[in-house]
Design an enzyme around this catalytic site. Structure first.
Site, mmCIF file in Angstrom:
data_model
loop_
_atom_site.group_PDB
_atom_site.id
_atom_site.type_symbol
_atom_site.label_atom_id
_atom_site.label_comp_id
_atom_site.label_asym_id
_atom_site.label_seq_id
_atom_site.Cartn_x
_atom_site.Cartn_y
_atom_site.Cartn_z
ATOM 1 N N ASN A 7 0.867 -1.173 0.000
ATOM 2 C CA ASN A 7 0.000 0.000 0.000
ATOM 3 C C ASN A 7 0.908 1.228 0.000
ATOM 4 O O ASN A 7 1.493 1.573 1.032
ATOM 5 C CB ASN A 7 -0.888 -0.039 1.257
ATOM 6 C CG ASN A 7 -1.883 1.104 1.301
ATOM 7 O OD1 ASN A 7 -1.833 2.023 0.477
ATOM 8 N ND2 ASN A 7 -2.776 1.058 2.264
ATOM 9 N N ARG A 90 -2.812 -1.986 -3.242
ATOM 10 C CA ARG A 90 -4.042 -1.249 -2.933
ATOM 11 C C ARG A 90 -4.112 0.019 -3.782
ATOM 12 O O ARG A 90 -3.164 0.810 -3.802
ATOM 13 C CB ARG A 90 -4.080 -0.869 -1.456
ATOM 14 C CG ARG A 90 -5.349 -0.137 -1.138
ATOM 15 C CD ARG A 90 -5.318 0.703 0.090
ATOM 16 N NE ARG A 90 -6.510 1.527 0.108
ATOM 17 C CZ ARG A 90 -6.515 2.803 0.443
ATOM 18 N NH1 ARG A 90 -5.412 3.395 0.810
ATOM 19 N NH2 ARG A 90 -7.636 3.481 0.418
ATOM 20 N N HIS A 179 -13.179 3.089 0.477
ATOM 21 C CA HIS A 179 -13.122 2.092 1.565
ATOM 22 C C HIS A 179 -13.800 0.782 1.163
ATOM 23 O O HIS A 179 -14.182 -0.009 2.011
ATOM 24 C CB HIS A 179 -13.846 2.578 2.848
ATOM 25 C CG HIS A 179 -13.162 3.675 3.582
ATOM 26 N ND1 HIS A 179 -13.862 4.611 4.298
ATOM 27 C CD2 HIS A 179 -11.854 3.970 3.745
ATOM 28 C CE1 HIS A 179 -13.017 5.454 4.860
ATOM 29 N NE2 HIS A 179 -11.784 5.091 4.543
ATOM 30 N N ARG A 238 -11.863 16.047 7.808
ATOM 31 C CA ARG A 238 -12.714 16.324 6.637
ATOM 32 C C ARG A 238 -14.136 16.636 7.083
ATOM 33 O O ARG A 238 -14.657 15.977 7.984
ATOM 34 C CB ARG A 238 -12.749 15.118 5.702
ATOM 35 C CG ARG A 238 -11.492 14.922 4.904
ATOM 36 C CD ARG A 238 -11.582 13.667 4.066
ATOM 37 N NE ARG A 238 -10.515 12.751 4.420
ATOM 38 C CZ ARG A 238 -10.510 11.451 4.162
ATOM 39 N NH1 ARG A 238 -11.519 10.900 3.539
ATOM 40 N NH2 ARG A 238 -9.501 10.700 4.511
ATOM 41 N N GLU A 383 -8.350 -5.109 5.443
ATOM 42 C CA GLU A 383 -8.268 -4.821 4.007
ATOM 43 C C GLU A 383 -7.108 -5.573 3.354
ATOM 44 O O GLU A 383 -7.219 -6.042 2.225
ATOM 45 C CB GLU A 383 -8.072 -3.314 3.791
ATOM 46 C CG GLU A 383 -9.328 -2.519 4.111
ATOM 47 C CD GLU A 383 -9.031 -1.083 4.484
ATOM 48 O OE1 GLU A 383 -8.526 -0.855 5.606
ATOM 49 O OE2 GLU A 383 -9.304 -0.187 3.672
#
Ligand code: AMP
Length: 396
Positions: A7, A90, A179, A238, A383
């Site tokens: 990743n 990823r 996600h 965010r 993940e």
């Protein structure tokens, strides 16, 4: 079969080496400060962590260091790089064309390069990481797993925005969702637990970035993140969804450029912006417990927004069989789970307060109150395992 999962971020590269015969993680770690100076942290089960300063001028230097450590006589876990059968990468964005995990050949790479405009933060470093790994490991397959692909089966009315349709055609402005690899993993675990592959499941991935997804029959039907990971519930820094006119108003009122407005909504808003205590939920919880109004307000706004989205997905799916909490906040913040599920007993949703407050962290837990129709579950996400599994399935 051993699968390496990579990743790559702009200045970091995370890795995990899986033995897919035993489903074990043999080693994992993190290269940081790529392009600055360089630090590697390398972990193996039942061994002390190894940390060292190594010069990482680029991603290639980082992956070379990872392979050297994985095959090191003392710190390693394999004798030779040839034991790695394939590499899973990823990718946050697969655009409209990469709608499922895929072996990344020249055509796929070209397409990924063509869509970096949709994904300017994650796209370029992920591509650099992929190119570096292909250079260092040219003889194995490299598989891309895309966060967006879980949402590729959504209906057009769920992903088209109500702006002139030509802008969708011209710029590909639409809801993509993010996600997806995490939601796919925990939704599958929940369906397995329920013994119902057709189940209606709402998965709440609540971490530094947060998103909520509705899944029916193993397929995502809606999700809270949109064109970018900025949409949906408030996050660490965010804003999540706000009236879009706030942006243009602020640009005029504060004299902000587009980049400054973007920075304000991405880096200075959300829980950090409301509370003034930074983006870490634990710090905000501590301040709230000490009586700070804005910290309390930040947590209330977060729970309120999660509840609103959960409710809308129940309406969309004509019911729900399970609600799943995952990621840093979802797995650890017990009060948040209770708060979100409060006053929803009319829908069959009820949490057992004692089980919810005492279930061990980092493990699967069924926190449903006795007799409640809808299961409330805590499922640690994974993940990396999902990426390794897709890589295995495409290359074995
Ligand atoms: P993630 O992005 O999944 O790593 O999640 C990071 C978020 O999880 C941060 O906001 C952390 O503060 C939050 N988190 C981790 N542990 C806890 C905890 N015990 N209680 C509340 N939030 C937590």
């Amino acid at each position: 079969m051993k699968i390496l999962v990579v990743n790559a971020g702009s200045s970091s590269l995370k890795y995990q080496l899986f033995d897919m015969t035993t489903n074990e993680v043999l080693a994992k770690g993190l290269c940081e400060r790529i392009g600055i100076d360089g630090i590697i942290t390398h972990k193996r089960p039942s061994n002390p962590d190894y940390k060292a300063n190594v010069a990482f001028p680029d991603h290639k230097a980082a992956i070379e260091c990872v392979l050297a450590l994985l095959t090191d006589k003392e710190k390693g876990v394999i004798a030779d790089v040839s034991e790695i059968s394939a590499v899973g990468h990823r990718f946050a964005h697969g655009g409209e064309k990469l709608t499922k995990s895929a072996i990344l050949g020249d055509q796929e790479l070209e397409y990924l390069e063509s869509i970096v405009g949709l994904n300017p933060l994650h796209g370029p470093p992920a591509i650099s990481g992929l190119k570096a790994c292909k250079e260092v490991m040219p003889s194995v397959n490299h598989v891309g797993v895309f966060d967006t692909s879980y949402y590729s089966g959504m209906e057009d009315y769920a992903y088209i925005y109500p702006i002139p349709y030509e802008l969708y055609e011209k710029h590909k402005i639409r809801r993509y969702g993010f996600h997806g690899t995490s939601h796919r993993y925990v939704a599958a675990k929940a369906a397995e637990y329920l013994g119902n592959k057709d189940a209606k499941i709402i998965t709440c991935h609540l971490g530094n970035g947060s998103s909520i997804t509705a899944t029916v029959n193993g397929k995502a039907v809606d999700t809270s993140m949109g064109f970018t990971p900025q949409d949906g519930v408030p996050m660490g820094t965010r804003s999540g969804a706000i009236d879009p006119t706030v942006v243009t108003f602020l640009q005029k009122a504060e004299g902000l450029t587009a980049a400054e407005a973007d920075n304000l909504l991405n880096k200075q808003s959300g829980l950090a912006g409301i509370s003034g205590f930074g983006s870490d939920c634990r710090d905000i919880r501590d301040a709230a417990a000490a009586g700070n109004y804005r910290a309390q307000l930040a947590m209330k706004i977060l729970c309120h927004n999660i509840k609103k989205i959960v409710g809308s997905y129940i309406a969309e799916m004509n019911g729900v069989d399970a609600i799943v909490f995952t990621a840093g906040i979802g797995e650890n913040d017990r009060d948040l789970r209770e708060e979100v599920c409060k006053d929803m007993s009319f829908l069959g949703i009820e949490v057992d307060a004692q089980i919810n407050q005492t279930c061990p962290r980092g493990e699967f837990a069924d926190v449903t109150a006795k007799g409640a129709k809808v299961k409330t579950l805590v499922i640690p996400t994974n993940e990396e395992y999902m990426i390794a599994l897709d890589t295995l399935n495409l290359t074995k």
